[in-house]
Design a protein around this motif. Structure first.
Motif, short mmCIF file in Angstrom:
data_model
loop_
_atom_site.label_atom_id
_atom_site.label_comp_id
_atom_site.label_asym_id
_atom_site.label_seq_id
_atom_site.Cartn_x
_atom_site.Cartn_y
_atom_site.Cartn_z
N GLN A 35 -53.59 23.93 13.96
CA GLN A 35 -52.80 23.72 15.18
C GLN A 35 -51.68 22.72 14.92
OE1 GLN A 35 -55.57 22.65 18.30
NE2 GLN A 35 -55.67 24.74 19.05
N ASN A 36 -51.98 21.65 14.18
CA ASN A 36 -50.94 20.66 13.87
C ASN A 36 -49.82 21.28 13.04
OD1 ASN A 36 -52.38 18.74 15.24
ND2 ASN A 36 -52.93 17.53 13.46
N LEU A 37 -50.17 22.08 12.04
CA LEU A 37 -49.14 22.69 11.19
C LEU A 37 -48.32 23.72 11.96
CD1 LEU A 37 -51.00 23.18 7.77
CD2 LEU A 37 -49.37 21.40 8.41
N ILE A 38 -48.99 24.55 12.76
CA ILE A 38 -48.27 25.56 13.54
C ILE A 38 -47.40 24.89 14.61
CG2 ILE A 38 -48.53 27.54 15.08
CD1 ILE A 38 -51.21 28.11 13.62
N HIS A 39 -47.93 23.85 15.23
CA HIS A 39 -47.16 23.12 16.25
C HIS A 39 -45.88 22.56 15.62
CE1 HIS A 39 -47.28 19.98 19.73
NE2 HIS A 39 -46.20 20.71 19.73
N ASN A 40 -46.00 21.96 14.43
CA ASN A 40 -44.81 21.42 13.76
C ASN A 40 -43.82 22.52 13.43
OD1 ASN A 40 -45.63 18.80 13.85
ND2 ASN A 40 -46.12 18.59 11.68
N ALA A 41 -44.33 23.67 12.97
CA ALA A 41 -43.43 24.78 12.61
C ALA A 41 -42.67 25.28 13.84
CB ALA A 41 -44.24 25.92 12.00
N ILE A 42 -43.34 25.33 14.98
CA ILE A 42 -42.67 25.75 16.22
C ILE A 42 -41.68 24.67 16.66
CG2 ILE A 42 -43.02 26.24 18.67
CD1 ILE A 42 -45.77 27.43 17.89
N LYS A 43 -42.12 23.43 16.58
CA LYS A 43 -41.32 22.31 17.08
C LYS A 43 -40.03 22.13 16.28
CE LYS A 43 -43.28 18.32 16.59
NZ LYS A 43 -44.24 17.22 16.80
N TYR A 44 -40.11 22.31 14.95
CA TYR A 44 -38.94 22.07 14.11
C TYR A 44 -38.30 23.36 13.61
CZ TYR A 44 -40.63 17.30 14.19
OH TYR A 44 -41.05 16.06 14.61
N GLY A 45 -38.80 24.51 14.08
CA GLY A 45 -38.20 25.78 13.70
C GLY A 45 -36.95 26.07 14.52
#
Length: 336
Positions: free
Chosen positions: A204-214
């Motif tokens: 969840q942390n990795l996917i959240h970061n990918a969405i947030k900074y994508g």
């Protein structure tokens, strides 16, 4: 004990199974003088562990010298975490607390009867209060994970269902930014040794970061594959899970620091998107506990890829209660 001295130690000299100078000196001193000795020592890799060694001689000279090892890792971690928690929490909470206090004073003073200002200040106070809440939750989570980092998990987990559950939980966030999350899993991905809740938090942390900074309106790609393990170290096979975005990328000089507590490449953007600066620190410690490794690749303008490698398990599968069976190959996990 086998994690410290290995196996098959019968009839071996102590220096052949425990090569810590301070401990060997204590054993030698006790053997020669008959006086008990005590010394603390630590191993720094693969995970930091602390021990207290007690040496005592049984019987008259030369007699038999016995060595007792007491694991102090949990105690040391607890002491360090208390100090870190106080230092980090006080530093990070100072700014939002100051903002909330300032607005309260303003609302009690000249803005008491200003309806427009009052609504504006209350909205900002709600944001700052939410930031403090997320920060405290992440600090407590990190503290709990660090406390158990030296205790390897033992369950066998179907990693594909974990990744799909993590992605499904973040589907509304992806939808709000018009980001498509795609999951590609190799057929028959084996189970990994792990703890389900921690692995869900990790992804969840990795996917959240990918969405947030994508890139808004872009893609996040998740892939699962089986790869060979590091030669001569641990599992023969590992499951590699990659989380790739199409954002701006990360400067090369910042990559080594990404898993540090409270380190942010873009402080302003991180705070605007609700980041606490602890997400990747949590990821690092969960990966360490699971005896895996984290690989980060990024190029400016081409996005970033975070890959987690976890050892394949040979134990019985721990079922995912309430998780529907995943499609066999490729699926979209979020809205367009």
């Amino acid at each position: 004990m086998s994690a410290v001295v290995g196996v098959g130690i019968e009839r071996k000299h102590v220096s052949a199974v425990l090569r810590t100078p301070s401990v060997l000196e204590a054993v030698s001193r006790t053997t020669q003088t008959g006086e008990p000795s005590s010394v603390e020592f630590a191993f720094r890799v693969p995970v930091e562990r602390h021990y207290q060694a007690y040496a005592t001689r049984i019987g008259e000279a030369p007699g038999i010298t016995t060595l007792l090892l007491h694991d102090l890792t949990a105690v040391k971690r607890s002491e360090q975490m208390r100090a870190d928690f106080v230092a980090n929490a006080s530093h990070e909470l100072r700014t939002p607390l100051a903002a909330v206090s300032g607005f309260i004073e303003t609302l009690k003073g000249h803005a008491r009867d200003d309806t427009v200002a009052r609504e504006k200040f209350l909205d900002i106070m709600a944001v700052e209060a939410g930031r403090m809440r997320r920060l405290i939750e992440d600090l407590l989570s990190l503290t709990r994970i660090e406390l158990n980092e030296h205790v390897p998990p033992s369950g066998a987990i179907a990693l594909e269902s974990v990744v799909r559950q993590a992605a499904a939980a973040l589907a509304p966030l992806a939808q709000s930014d018009a980001i498509t999350v795609e999951i590609n899993a190799a057929p028959n991905v084996p189970t990994v040794t792990g703890e389900r809740d921690e692995l869900i938090q990790l992804f969840q942390n990795l996917i959240h970061n990918a969405i947030k900074y994508g890139r808004s309106g872009g893609h996040v790609w998740l892939s699962l594959a089986v790869v060979p393990g590091p030669r001569g170290r641990g599992a023969d096979e590992m499951v590699a899970v990659s989380v790739k975005d199409d954002g701006e990328g990360i400067p090369s000089d910042a990559i080594p620091r990404l898993t540090e507590r409270f380190y942010r490449v873009d402080v302003k953007r991180s705070r605007e998107r609700g980041g606490t600066g602890l997400g990747l620190a949590i990821v690092k410690h969960i990966v360490n506990r699971h005896q895996g490794r984290l690989q980060i690749e990024s190029r400016a303008g081409e996005g970033s890829t975070f890959t987690v490698f976890l050892p394949v398990s040979r134990g019985p599968l721990i079922s995912a209660v309430g998780i529907p069976p995943a499609p066999s190959a490729t699926a979209s996990a979020a809205a367009k």
